[in-house]
Design an enzyme around this catalytic site. Structure first.
Site, PDB file in Angstrom:
ATOM      1  N   ASP A 131      43.125  34.928  39.722  1.00 51.60           N
ATOM      2  CA  ASP A 131      42.097  35.796  40.302  1.00 51.60           C
ATOM      3  C   ASP A 131      40.883  35.811  39.381  1.00 51.60           C
ATOM      4  O   ASP A 131      40.548  34.796  38.762  1.00 51.60           O
ATOM      5  CB  ASP A 131      42.694  37.199  40.497  1.00 51.60           C
ATOM      6  CG  ASP A 131      42.109  37.929  41.686  1.00 51.60           C
ATOM      7  OD1 ASP A 131      40.931  38.304  41.632  1.00 51.60           O
ATOM      8  OD2 ASP A 131      42.828  38.141  42.679  1.00 51.60           O
ATOM      9  N   HIS A 169      38.095  42.397  40.892  1.00 50.18           N
ATOM     10  CA  HIS A 169      39.114  42.186  41.917  1.00 50.18           C
ATOM     11  C   HIS A 169      40.508  41.978  41.341  1.00 50.18           C
ATOM     12  O   HIS A 169      41.486  42.544  41.829  1.00 50.18           O
ATOM     13  CB  HIS A 169      38.731  40.982  42.772  1.00 50.18           C
ATOM     14  CG  HIS A 169      39.626  40.759  43.930  1.00 50.18           C
ATOM     15  ND1 HIS A 169      40.711  39.909  43.888  1.00 50.18           N
ATOM     16  CD2 HIS A 169      39.619  41.274  45.172  1.00 50.18           C
ATOM     17  CE1 HIS A 169      41.322  39.912  45.058  1.00 50.18           C
ATOM     18  NE2 HIS A 169      40.681  40.734  45.847  1.00 50.18           N
ATOM     19  N   SER A 374      44.039  40.882  50.755  1.00 48.98           N
ATOM     20  CA  SER A 374      44.258  40.742  49.313  1.00 48.98           C
ATOM     21  C   SER A 374      45.236  41.803  48.820  1.00 48.98           C
ATOM     22  O   SER A 374      46.194  41.511  48.108  1.00 48.98           O
ATOM     23  CB  SER A 374      42.943  40.914  48.548  1.00 48.98           C
ATOM     24  OG  SER A 374      42.127  39.805  48.658  1.00 48.98           O
TER      25      SER A 374
END
Length: 568
Positions: A131, A169, A374
């Site tokens: 990520d 994120h 996600s």
């Protein structure tokens, strides 16, 4: 969530006949940069303190002056993060992590015991989070909780940014998978919504950073990260059994040919459960993102609980990609307004303050909420870790079958996009182990002999000075892509050498040091003698020419989808 495609921002008009641009100004001297912006006729719209930058609007005819001003390190086009055509979605709903662990049955699983008598909390199982990095937030601290793999992002040369989540994120995903507040015991205080405990709170997290502040990343970096995890899955203290991929691209290649698809399938065949988001393109989208299109991996959609505790009225979230009768989500998990750990001053935190909770609800301002496949993917990754602690000998196929057999039916949901139904890890943990033979998937094997450019789909990083996109059969290092040679080494699990080489170039060091993979060279030499501070590549060559002293800006993973959305 995840992020969003970063496309070049459209121009605006500051005054009649004078077009203006929205740009990110990196600075060495904040006061000097502010003065330079004012002198160029621009205005500062927002401070991006984590990466020493300013978001500004400036007349186009003032850009050149701004570029050469004292104190200004870089000027790059601003990117806009979207979530399936919308900005970061943070509506009136609040789904606490304790709500997620309760509705999925994880809190009941924690009361169980493994063969050693230990609580089923994911202990001993490694989950690789590929990520945008993982920040050292409360809930992700503690000895051995997060192990930093090599930083393969465009920020890898900056010691102050290396492995950190400047985008915001990866930390959100990591918290959902395995966050746990210090001193909180899973199954006791964890039912308190003011305490943070993720799905598998004692799992180990491997931080594989591939994306930079604005989401800039090439698909070759993601493939390299997957390959690295496969090669190093059994390194001391790792035991990587799960890969969390809260992203995807809009590749239209056959998954049997697509290199990204082949990379995840190779990991699956090496005993790693790969959990991938289907994408956030909504109910009208008939094609899931890549590599969720690969039939072996666990493709995850997002469920919407509609603000109630009962599952009877749950539906598939309107942003979750539907897919088609041939390939769609294998199952869904909570994905609407999920509250997880915040990365203060990261790109998402700065650009989308609506994701922050009210201070009366979150006095410490630790949390951030967002919606997307996600988040749902991270929930399922944590559930897989619980099963693998309970039964370490499970194959990826057996894990997938257990999760699908135990999923709760969703009578109000679309029958295609819901897949087998909604995650119920309590039931999965209670089911008998399916026989290897009956669980084995028998799809045609992938070859990975498609094109790297096809794997990118419409997602390309771009040189902001020239507008030149990285395209064709070259990786992020400019090396020629030999599909046959890479595919063979990927299948064998030998794509990375012991000296840190991938696709013929040295990307990282070859040893551990205090829990972090050492070595900062991407090539046989360092990139430059100057620090990349969120926005500056200096003096390095790519494809026989020199990059500017400013960043690759991610102009599209905008077309590439980091799970719930486009990345840029």
């Amino acid at each position: 969530m995840l992020a969003g495609a970063t496309a070049l921002a459209p121009t605006a008009t500051a005054s009649p006949g004078v077009p203006s641009a929205q740009v990110i100004v990196g600075y060495d001297d904040a006061a000097g940069a502010r003065s330079a912006v004012a002198a160029a006729g621009g205005t500062v719209e927002r401070e991006l303190g984590l990466v020493d930058s300013l978001l500004v609007s400036v007349p186009s005819d003032g850009l050149k002056k701004l570029l050469t001003a004292p104190g200004v390190r870089s000027v790059t086009p601003d990117g806009k993060v979207t979530m399936t055509g919308r900005t970061w979605l943070a509506d009136a709903q609040n789904t606490s992590i304790s709500g997620v662990t309760k509705m999925t049955g994880a809190q009941d699983v924690w009361k169980g015991r493994d063969a050693k008598g230990q609580p089923l909390t994911g202990k001993g199982v490694g989950v690789a989070v590929i990520d945008s990095g993982i920040a050292p937030a409360t809930g992700l601290s503690g000895t051995g909780k997060v192990v930093n793999g090599p930083d393969l992002s465009l920020e890898s040369q900056a010691t102050n940014l290396r492995t950190l989540d400047t985008f915001g994120h990866g930390t959100h995903m990591a918290g959902i998978v395995a966050g746990r507040d210090p001193g909180v015991v899973a199954g006791q205080e964890s039912a308190d919504p003011t305490k943070f405990v993720g799905m598998a709170p004692d799992a180990t997290l491997l931080n594989m950073k591939v994306a930079a502040t604005d989401g800039a990343v090439d698909v070759s970096q993601v493939i390299a990260a997957i390959d690295w995890v496969v090669v190093h899955r059994n390194d001391p203290g790792l035991n990587i059994r799960v890969i969390n991929l809260s992203f995807g691209t809009d590749s239209t290649q056959d998954p049997r040919l697509d290199p990204l698809s082949h990379a995840v399938e190779a990991a699956w065949r090496k005993g790693i459960v790969v959990v991938v988001a289907v994408g956030n393109d909504g109910a009208a989208a008939t094609r899931v993102s890549m590599p969720a299109a690969n039939p072996y991996v666990i493709a995850v959609g997002a469920a919407d609980h509609k603000g109630t505790e009962s599952k009877v009225d749950d539906v598939v979230a309107d942003f979750s990609t539907k897919g088609n009768a041939t390939r769609h989500a294998d199952l869904v998990a909570p994905g609407r307004s999920i509250i997880s750990l915040r990365t203060p001053n990261s790109f998402l935190d700065t650009m989308y303050p609506t994701g922050r909770l009210a201070t009366t609800v979150d006095p410490s301002q630790r949390y951030f909420k967002g919606s997307g496949t996600s988040q749902a993917t991270a929930v399922v990754s944590g559930a897989a870790a619980l099963l693998l602690q309970q039964r370490p000998t499970l194959t990826p196929d057996q894990v997938k079958k257990l999760l699908m057999l135990s999923a709760d039916p969703m009578p109000q949901a679309d029958p295609v996009s819901r897949g087998a139904g909604q995650l119920n890890i309590r039931t999965a943990a209670a089911l008998p182990t399916p026989l290897v033979a009956t669980a084995q998937q028998k799809f045609a094997a992938s070859t990975g002999l498609g094109t790297l450019e096809g794997a990118r789909g419409t997602a390309h990083v771009v040189d902001p000075d020239t507008g030149t996109e990285l395209t064709g059969e070259r990786d992020i290092m400019g090396e020629a892509w030999n599909a046959a040679a890479w595919s063979a080494s990927c299948t064998a699990g030998t794509a990375w050498t012991t000296t840190g080489q991938w696709n013929g170039r040295t990307w990282s060091g070859s040893g551990w040091a205090t829990g972090t993979w050492t070595g900062t060279n991407w090539t046989s030499r360092t990139w430059s003698s100057r620090t990349w501070s969120g926005a500056t590549w200096t003096g390095t060559t790519w494809s026989s020419r020199t990059w500017s002293s400013r960043t690759w800006s991610g102009r599209t993973w905008s077309g590439g989808y980091w799970s719930g959305s486009h990345w840029g």
